[in-house]
Design a protein around this motif. Structure first.
Motif, PDB file in Angstrom:
ATOM      1  N   LEU A  44      -9.707   5.035   0.861  1.00  0.00           N
ATOM      2  CA  LEU A  44      -8.473   5.795   1.090  1.00  0.00           C
ATOM      3  C   LEU A  44      -8.661   7.250   0.673  1.00  0.00           C
ATOM      4  O   LEU A  44      -8.355   8.182   1.425  1.00  0.00           O
ATOM      5  N   ASP A  45      -9.203   7.448  -0.527  1.00  0.00           N
ATOM      6  CA  ASP A  45      -9.451   8.816  -1.014  1.00  0.00           C
ATOM      7  C   ASP A  45     -10.352   9.587  -0.062  1.00  0.00           C
ATOM      8  O   ASP A  45     -10.119  10.751   0.240  1.00  0.00           O
ATOM      9  N   LYS A  77     -10.184  -4.549  -2.613  1.00  0.00           N
ATOM     10  CA  LYS A  77      -9.124  -3.539  -2.786  1.00  0.00           C
ATOM     11  C   LYS A  77      -9.651  -2.287  -3.493  1.00  0.00           C
ATOM     12  O   LYS A  77      -9.275  -1.163  -3.147  1.00  0.00           O
ATOM     13  N   THR A  78     -10.523  -2.485  -4.488  1.00  0.00           N
ATOM     14  CA  THR A  78     -11.066  -1.329  -5.217  1.00  0.00           C
ATOM     15  C   THR A  78     -11.809  -0.394  -4.267  1.00  0.00           C
ATOM     16  O   THR A  78     -11.611   0.823  -4.279  1.00  0.00           O
ATOM     17  N   TRP A  89       0.838  -1.212   0.000  1.00  0.00           N
ATOM     18  CA  TRP A  89       0.000   0.000   0.000  1.00  0.00           C
ATOM     19  C   TRP A  89       0.870   1.258   0.000  1.00  0.00           C
ATOM     20  O   TRP A  89       0.598   2.206  -0.721  1.00  0.00           O
ATOM     21  N   ASP A 131       0.381   2.732  -3.506  1.00  0.00           N
ATOM     22  CA  ASP A 131      -0.740   3.671  -3.457  1.00  0.00           C
ATOM     23  C   ASP A 131      -0.428   4.993  -2.751  1.00  0.00           C
ATOM     24  O   ASP A 131      -1.023   6.006  -3.066  1.00  0.00           O
ATOM     25  N   GLY A 171     -11.373  -0.366  -1.113  1.00  0.00           N
ATOM     26  CA  GLY A 171     -10.354   0.127  -0.191  1.00  0.00           C
ATOM     27  C   GLY A 171      -9.702   1.406  -0.705  1.00  0.00           C
ATOM     28  O   GLY A 171      -9.464   2.346   0.049  1.00  0.00           O
ATOM     29  N   LEU A 172      -9.451   1.445  -2.003  1.00  0.00           N
ATOM     30  CA  LEU A 172      -8.837   2.634  -2.591  1.00  0.00           C
ATOM     31  C   LEU A 172      -9.793   3.825  -2.567  1.00  0.00           C
ATOM     32  O   LEU A 172      -9.386   4.958  -2.318  1.00  0.00           O
ATOM     33  N   GLN A 173     -11.084   3.529  -2.806  1.00  0.00           N
ATOM     34  CA  GLN A 173     -12.085   4.608  -2.704  1.00  0.00           C
ATOM     35  C   GLN A 173     -12.124   5.147  -1.274  1.00  0.00           C
ATOM     36  O   GLN A 173     -12.190   6.355  -1.038  1.00  0.00           O
ATOM     37  N   LEU A 227      -4.427   4.127   7.784  1.00  0.00           N
ATOM     38  CA  LEU A 227      -3.995   3.277   6.671  1.00  0.00           C
ATOM     39  C   LEU A 227      -4.060   1.814   7.094  1.00  0.00           C
ATOM     40  O   LEU A 227      -4.600   0.967   6.373  1.00  0.00           O
TER      41      LEU A 227
END
Ligand SMILES: [Zn+2]
Length: 474
Positions: free
Chosen positions: A391-392, A384-385, A346, A350, A387-389, A370
């Motif tokens: 994160l933003d 994960k997808t 990560w 990322d 998860g990335l949203q 995080l």
């Protein structure tokens, strides 16, 4: 065929690094690069008659830390001496340095090849001011802001035999000093400079040749080029029957050549003597132990730990220890969720891209958050997808990831029945897929997973989907 083929190169270094203190080493003036010229000065650092120096304890501590980082013995007794010479950037006409009793003695640094470079000493001294050459009409001006900045001088034994070894060594020194916050080592600002002593030795001979010195090299590239040039130059002098003259040479980066500045005959006698204004520095062993206990683990030791204890690849360990900040961040994340490789991925994939091209940065998300997101992904509460949203969104709002995920309804997992429903729908609408799957499942499974993901807004657990595909498409 080069003249150098018959010779071994022998190099020793003197490295100067400005210490990262708030104030100068013998007065209360700010130690700050880039301020208006001559604003950070006072009677002490400009050497006005009667002004008395007072030793900055933090500078001594940092010098001791440097010594401990490189395995030096910390001397219980050291003495400041005056090195007397005149130069316009030195208004005192002497530099306070250490000669006979330096603060740190010995030490060593190991190169990647396993070769050991021995240190002779590290001592504490003050920097001089700076001459600024404007143009012919104005001439040269002097800025005394730098005068009195604390410096360590590291002196090595003549253990290097190539420019590559020197550059690797300098990088290691810089890495350790920056990591421990001893020095910034910004070479472009003169925060770390290197003098190179170089001589040649006929292959097989034990006797050293005459050496020259190149002063104040301030980039790895100029160190490399200056050494290569000087070795060739000396080899040519010797091979054509000449003698190398012991002299100080100035490297000129623009022309790619060095030229003689002064020879040994012109060399100065600095008439060192103990500074009568400063007491000898006495460092009890308990003090050394205290300073040692406050030091962090050095980058090379952290790399070793990441590889051996956390099972990370060398590549990951290298990037994660490239700065103290990243390394501390990573370790804190792992304390929050013990999955080093996942956390590493990560950070490397990322997070670093969010701050790329910034020289100094902080990640826009704290370690706990995080770790929280990585944990949700690993426990398959989200994929994960998502998860990335998330994160933003955490970066945007600064909210706790779990709270946000609930608020955004991200945690809703798609039920098996929903997935099965989608698979059946696909089968009835697209008969070919079912046939293809029977013939070569690996060729179409990605397509089917993609179909389910598309129709669940990416919220389905892909491992689960695969499991159900295997069941349904049998
Ligand atoms: Zn001052």
């Amino acid at each position: 065929m080069s003249y150098l083929d018959n010779y071994d190169i022998v190099i020793g270094l003197e490295i100067h690094a400005e210490l990262h203190t708030k104030t100068k080493v013998f007065c209360a003036c700010k130690n700050q690069f880039g301020d208006e010229p001559n604003t950070n000065t006072c009677p002490v650092c400009t050497g006005m008659p009667g002004a008395l120096p007072v030793l900055n304890k933090h500078a001594v501590e940092l010098a001791i830390k440097a010594g401990l980082s490189f395995g030096c013995d910390i001397s219980p007794y050291s003495v400041f001496e005056r090195k007397n010479y005149f130069y316009p950037d030195l208004s005192k006409a002497y530099q306070i340095s250490q000669l006979v009793y330096p603060l740190c003695i010995g030490g060593k640094i190991e190169l990647d090849s396993g070769k050991t470079i021995r240190l002779n000493r590290i001592h504490l001294e003050e920097d001089a001011g700076k001459l600024v050459h404007i143009n012919k009409a104005v001439g040269t001006l002097v800025d005394y802001n730098r005068g009195g900045t604390p410096l360590i001088e590291m002196v090595t034994e003549p253990d290097f035999s190539s420019a590559d070894e020197v550059v690797e060594f300098l990088k290691k020194v810089r890495e350790s000093l920056v990591f421990e916050d001893i020095a910034n080592c910004k070479m472009e600002e003169g925060g770390m400079r290197c003098d190179v002593n170089l001589s040649l030795k006929k292959k097989g001979d034990s006797e050293y040749g005459i050496r020259t010195e190149m002063k104040n090299l301030n980039s790895f590239k100029s160190v490399q080029r200056a050494i290569e040039y000087e070795a060739e130059r000396q080899a040519e002098v010797l091979a054509t029957g000449g003698h190398v003259v012991q002299e100080t040479r100035k490297w000129d980066d623009a022309s790619g050549q060095s030229y003689a500045m002064r020879s040994k005959e012109q060399a100065q006698d600095y008439r060192y003597f103990p500074d009568p204004d400063l007491l000898p520095v006495e460092i009890p062993s308990e003090e050394v132990a205290r300073i040692k206990s406050e030091m962090v683990m050095l980058p090379q030791d952290r790399r070793k730990r990441y590889i051996e204890e956390f099972g990370l690849p060398e590549y990951d360990a290298g990037i994660l220890t490239s700065t103290r900040y990243i390394s501390d961040y990573f370790e804190k994340c792992v304390e929050n969720f013990n999955a080093p490789k996942k956390i590493s991925n990560w950070i490397m994939v990322d997070l670093l891209k969010l701050v790329k091209e910034q020289e100094e940065f902080e990640f826009p998300i704290d370690e706990k958050s995080l770790a929280g997101i990585v944990k949700m992904v690993e426990e398959k509460v989200i994929n994960k997808t998502v998860g990335l949203q998330l994160l933003d969104k955490v970066i945007e709002t600064g909210k706790d990831p779990l709270v946000l995920a609930k608020e955004m309804n991200l945690l809703v997992t798609i039920s098996d029945d929903e997935i099965l429903g989608l698979l059946r729908k696909l089968k009835s609408e697209n008969v070919k897929v079912a046939e293809d799957y029977k013939n070569a499942p690996e060729k179409v499974v990605g397509f089917i997973v993609g179909y389910v993901m598309k129709n669940t807004g990416g919220k389905a657990n892909s491992a689960k989907v695969r499991e159900l595909i295997a069941k349904e498409f049998q």
